[in-house]
Write an enzyme that holds these catalytic residues in place. Structure first.
Site, short mmCIF file in Angstrom:
data_model
loop_
_atom_site.label_atom_id
_atom_site.label_comp_id
_atom_site.label_asym_id
_atom_site.label_seq_id
_atom_site.Cartn_x
_atom_site.Cartn_y
_atom_site.Cartn_z
N ARG B 267 80.73 75.29 81.20
CA ARG B 267 79.46 74.72 81.64
C ARG B 267 79.50 73.22 81.36
O ARG B 267 79.33 72.81 80.22
CB ARG B 267 78.32 75.38 80.84
CG ARG B 267 76.92 75.08 81.38
CD ARG B 267 75.88 75.34 80.30
NE ARG B 267 75.79 74.20 79.41
CZ ARG B 267 75.45 74.28 78.12
NH1 ARG B 267 75.16 75.42 77.56
NH2 ARG B 267 75.38 73.18 77.39
N HIS B 271 72.62 72.92 79.34
CA HIS B 271 72.20 74.31 79.62
C HIS B 271 71.18 74.32 80.76
O HIS B 271 71.32 75.03 81.74
CB HIS B 271 71.60 74.93 78.37
CG HIS B 271 70.92 76.23 78.65
ND1 HIS B 271 71.61 77.35 79.03
CD2 HIS B 271 69.61 76.58 78.63
CE1 HIS B 271 70.75 78.35 79.23
NE2 HIS B 271 69.54 77.90 79.00
N TYR B 280 75.34 69.03 70.20
CA TYR B 280 76.15 70.13 69.65
C TYR B 280 77.58 70.19 70.15
O TYR B 280 78.32 71.08 69.76
CB TYR B 280 75.44 71.47 69.88
CG TYR B 280 75.03 71.75 71.32
CD1 TYR B 280 75.97 72.18 72.25
CD2 TYR B 280 73.71 71.56 71.74
CE1 TYR B 280 75.60 72.42 73.57
CE2 TYR B 280 73.33 71.81 73.05
CZ TYR B 280 74.28 72.24 73.96
OH TYR B 280 73.91 72.48 75.25
C1 LIG Z 1 66.35 87.94 75.82
C2 LIG Z 1 66.48 86.47 75.90
N1 LIG Z 1 66.64 85.76 74.77
C3 LIG Z 1 66.73 84.42 74.81
C4 LIG Z 1 66.68 83.76 76.00
C5 LIG Z 1 66.77 82.24 76.03
N2 LIG Z 1 68.03 81.83 76.66
C6 LIG Z 1 68.07 81.50 77.96
S1 LIG Z 1 69.60 81.20 78.48
C7 LIG Z 1 70.26 81.47 76.94
C8 LIG Z 1 71.74 81.36 76.75
C9 LIG Z 1 72.50 82.21 77.71
O1 LIG Z 1 73.87 82.02 77.55
P1 LIG Z 1 74.93 82.76 78.46
O2 LIG Z 1 74.61 84.21 78.53
O3 LIG Z 1 76.27 82.38 77.98
O4 LIG Z 1 74.67 82.18 79.93
P2 LIG Z 1 74.79 80.66 80.42
O5 LIG Z 1 73.45 80.03 80.21
O6 LIG Z 1 75.87 80.00 79.68
O7 LIG Z 1 75.06 80.76 81.88
C10 LIG Z 1 69.24 81.79 76.05
C11 LIG Z 1 69.44 82.05 74.62
C12 LIG Z 1 66.50 84.53 77.16
N3 LIG Z 1 66.42 83.97 78.37
N4 LIG Z 1 66.41 85.87 77.10
#
Ligand SMILES: Cc1ncc(C[n+]2csc(CCOP(=O)(O)OP(=O)(O)O)c2C)c(N)n1
Ligand SMILES: [Mg+2]
Lengths: 327, 374
Positions: B267, B271, B280
């Site tokens: 990525r 985010h 970070y």
């Molecule tokens: C159940 C839940 N907990 C927390 C979040 C907040 N949140 C949104 S995206 C994210 C990180 C997701 O990381 P990843 O699965 O690696 O996907 P990426 O964003 O890297 O595509 C978090 C913690 C959420 N959307 N849903």
């Protein structure tokens, strides 16, 4: 004024309060997603991992049931975990651990196993977020005995609510009004007097307006606007949502004879339903008008371009105040 | 330090970072079926996706969107999968799947609505065979598994009919693998032999958490204990992503059961536009991954092979600019929903309380208008 009074944002008050608890009690641990280096998506834990280390400010895997479930185990092993849920609706993967375990272990063990776990949840709308980031699930948890529920409406109350929650030997969920994180106000870190479950923020004689958390600042403008219309509103601010400060509210309602209840959560089966029923039971013969509730609709929280229509605002609350005055 | 070469991380690769076609024994046959037009399309779609993404990021900065989750750096992982799908397949993904979404025929405005705050979804999942973006992490993996179980029950798998047999795909991130829902999806898929492909884009980060906060194991092996074989592919190599996805999808459609792919990528953006990654992670890490750019890699390969030339590049650039202009217009033209819309879809059948609340609220709004007129 004491030396300990400082002006700060609610976010800073929460951060200061967490820091104080961690300094005072080495058993206090923070757990959550992105709370370490990043300091949380709202920066509430900013700098704490740097100062207390990765073993006390723990970035957890992305799994809310895991976070709460392991916090329970850590509490059984002697810690006082303080869990951050990133946004309101992301508490639901942990719902099972919270309601079947966290809420009930003390009772299940015949009072032998205390569970001093604090769960901090940023809640409520008004910040233009996508779905699941603006909800107010307090009533959902109010139905489960064994959980204390608290909220705050300004930096000072935020500081003290965290202190009380962490000190409590019962599990406490602290609902933090996220759209007020940047609100500034005076915080007295040596205030000493407990805040209590409810407090009167403005005295009035015609109507009692009770609310909490993110709507309290809106209610303060309702008080001002109503005064211009010749209506004297007494504002009651709830800091504890379970237990409720019913004696204070009853006393107020008996004096004013009218009650308006406001919250962001849906009115259907919401906190307002409980408050209203209790006041009917306790103050029926003092009421001069039907109780009015202003809240969210029985709908999924809408896309952000519509949230101004979903959230109770000055106009809707003032409208309810004027309406009860017609009786 | 990030491990970022195919020799450090074992993974399927067909193009190295310089765009040299490297031998890819198990997949060379599949790759040999790709004609010049297919290759050009993969390249073009990655370029258009990136232009869309930078445009959406700019629209957020201008206040036209509330938030935007960039796909920057993940173009190969998304376009490679997207082009391997057949029309009858069904995808359940998360909020960063813009490239896969385009391959399912979605339009820019469809994708922008959620982030502009005009809708919670914005398209008909059945029509596009692409479900709405999942925001609660991991939830969609169970839906995909259930959909795949339905395809099994309806005899839509294993008929040796490439036009009819259905593969279901679920896309999710490295962070998502920690959610209980994802483990339960693997459990069900394994237990019911569900025709579902688990497509994990390991972009190394879940907001501020590096993948080793989630697990000390290799993600592509996650399915093993559930009876689901896995494979890791270079997620910045569109040829490898296409070949691995295409082969896996054929197996899934043929009734071989569930499979797991880890697309190893990065990525490169924040985010979301609300995030500040400098808090970070190091600039050096980001730069190292920039050198493995998926688009540049394919571009080098195609120009060396004579499949694209300067004229084609200029034409594509113009097309991308034209596309960006359309995205801007489509975004700004999106109407705000009307207050009454809020009450429309909570239930399919009339609901007494919703009706009452709608009537009261619309009457209240009308009373405000009257006050304004007075
Ligand atoms: C159940 C839940 N907990 C927390 C979040 C907040 N949140 C949104 S995206 C994210 C990180 C997701 O990381 P990843 O699965 O690696 O996907 P990426 O964003 O890297 O595509 C978090 C913690 C959420 N959307 N849903
Ligand atoms: Mg990720």
């Amino acid at each position: 004024m004491s030396q300990a009074v400082k002006t700060m944002t609610m976010a800073a008050a929460l951060n200061t309060s967490l820091r104080t608890s961690m300094e005072q009690d080495p058993k206090v641990l923070l757990m959550g997603e992105d709370i370490g280096k990043l300091g949380g998506v709202f920066r509430i834990t900013e700098g704490l991992q740097k100062d207390f280390g990765e073993h006390r400010v723990i970035d957890t895997p992305l799994a809310e049931s895991g976070i709460v479930g392991t916090a329970i185990g850590l509490a059984i092993s002697g810690y006082r975990p303080v869990v951050e849920i990133q946004f309101d609706a992301f508490v639901f993967p942990a719902y099972d651990q919270i309601v079947t375990q966290l809420a009930k272990i003390h009772s299940r063990t015949g009072g032998t196993q205390p569970l001093p776990v604090t769960i901090r949840i940023p809640y409520g709308g008004g910040i233009g977020s996508p779905e699941h980031h603006s909800e107010s699930p307090e009533a959902v948890f109010g139905h489960h005995a064994g959980l204390r529920l608290m909220t705050a409406s300004d930096p000072h109350s935020a500081y003290w609510v965290i202190q009380e929650a962490i000190r409590s030997d019962d599990p406490v969920i602290v609902f933090e009004p996220k759209r007020r994180y940047w609100m500034r106000g005076q915080v007295d870190t040596e205030a000493g007097t407990p805040l209590g479950a409810a407090r009167i923020l403005a005295e009035g004689t015609d109507v009692t307006l009770v609310t909490y958390g993110p709507l309290t600042p809106v209610a303060q403008t309702v008080v001002e606007q109503a005064e211009k219309l010749g209506i004297s509103v007494e504002l009651v601010d709830l800091l504890s949502l379970n237990p409720l400060g019913l004696d204070l509210l009853e006393d107020s309602v008996k004096r004013t004879g009218r009650l308006v209840i406001g919250h962001e959560a849906p009115t259907f089966l919401g906190m307002g339903a409980e408050l209203s029923a209790r006041m009917v039971e306790r103050a029926f013969y003092h009421l001069e008008a039907p109780i009015a509730r202003v809240g969210g609709f029985h709908l999924p929280y809408p896309p952000s371009r519509l949230e101004e229509h979903y959230l109770p605002d000055l106009d809707r609350m003032l409208d309810a105040v004027e309406e009860v005055m017609t009786h | 330090m990030a491990q970022i070469t195919a020799t450090e991380v074992e993974m399927v690769q067909a193009l190295d970072a310089e765009g040299n076609r490297t031998p890819c024994p198990e997949y060379d046959d599949a790759l040999s079926t790709l004609g010049a037009a297919d290759l050009r399309r993969m390249y073009q779609d990655m370029v258009l996706l990136r232009r869309f993404d930078t445009q959406a990021t700019a629209l957020q900065r201008q206040g036209e969107l509330g938030l935007w989750p960039p796909s920057l750096g993940q173009e190969a992982a998304q376009i490679g999968l997207g082009q391997a799908l057949r029309p009858q397949d069904f995808v359940f993904g998360s909020y960063r799947e813009h490239g896969v979404a385009f391959s399912r025929g979605l339009q820019p405005a469809d994708l922008l609505g959620v982030f502009r705050g005009t809708s919670h979804g914005g398209w008909d999942p059945q029509k596009h065979r692409f479900h709405t973006y999942a925001i609660v992490i991991g939830t969609q993996t169970l839906h995909a598994t259930g959909y795949a179980m339905g395809m099994n029950l309806q005899g839509r798998v294993g008929n040796q009919d490439p036009e009819r047999d259905v593969a279901t795909v679920t896309c999710f991130g490295d962070g998502a693998t920690s959610q209980g829902d994802v483990s339960e999806a693997l459990t069900f898929a394994g237990a019911y032999h569900a025709p579902v492909l688990f497509y994990c884009q390991n972009n190394q980060w879940a907001i501020s958490e590096p993948v080793h906060t989630q697990t000390s194991a290799d993600l592509y092996r996650r399915g093993e204990g559930f009876g689901i074989p896995g494979i890791r592919v270079d997620g910045n190599d569109v040829l490898a992503c296409w070949a691995v996805a295409q082969t896996a999808l054929e197996k899934v459609r043929s009734g071989a059961g569930p499979l797991f792919i880890e697309a190893y990528t990065y990525r490169r953006g924040p985010h979301t536009t609300a995030d500040d990654p400098t808090k970070y992670r190091s600039g050096a890490e980001v730069e190292a991954w920039e050198r493995r750019d998926p688009i540049l890699r394919m571009q080098r390969y195609l120009s060396r092979e004579g499949i694209i030339d300067d004229a084609a590049e200029t034409e594509l650039e113009e097309r991308a600019e034209q596309f960006a202009a359309e995205v801007r217009e489509a975004c700004k033209a999106m109407p705000d929903p009307a207050p009454a819309d809020m009450f429309s879809h909570a239930y399919r059948e009339p609901h007494l309380l919703v009706q009452e609340e709608q009537e009261n609220y619309l009457a209240y709004l009308a009373s405000l208008d009257e006050e304004d007129e007075q």
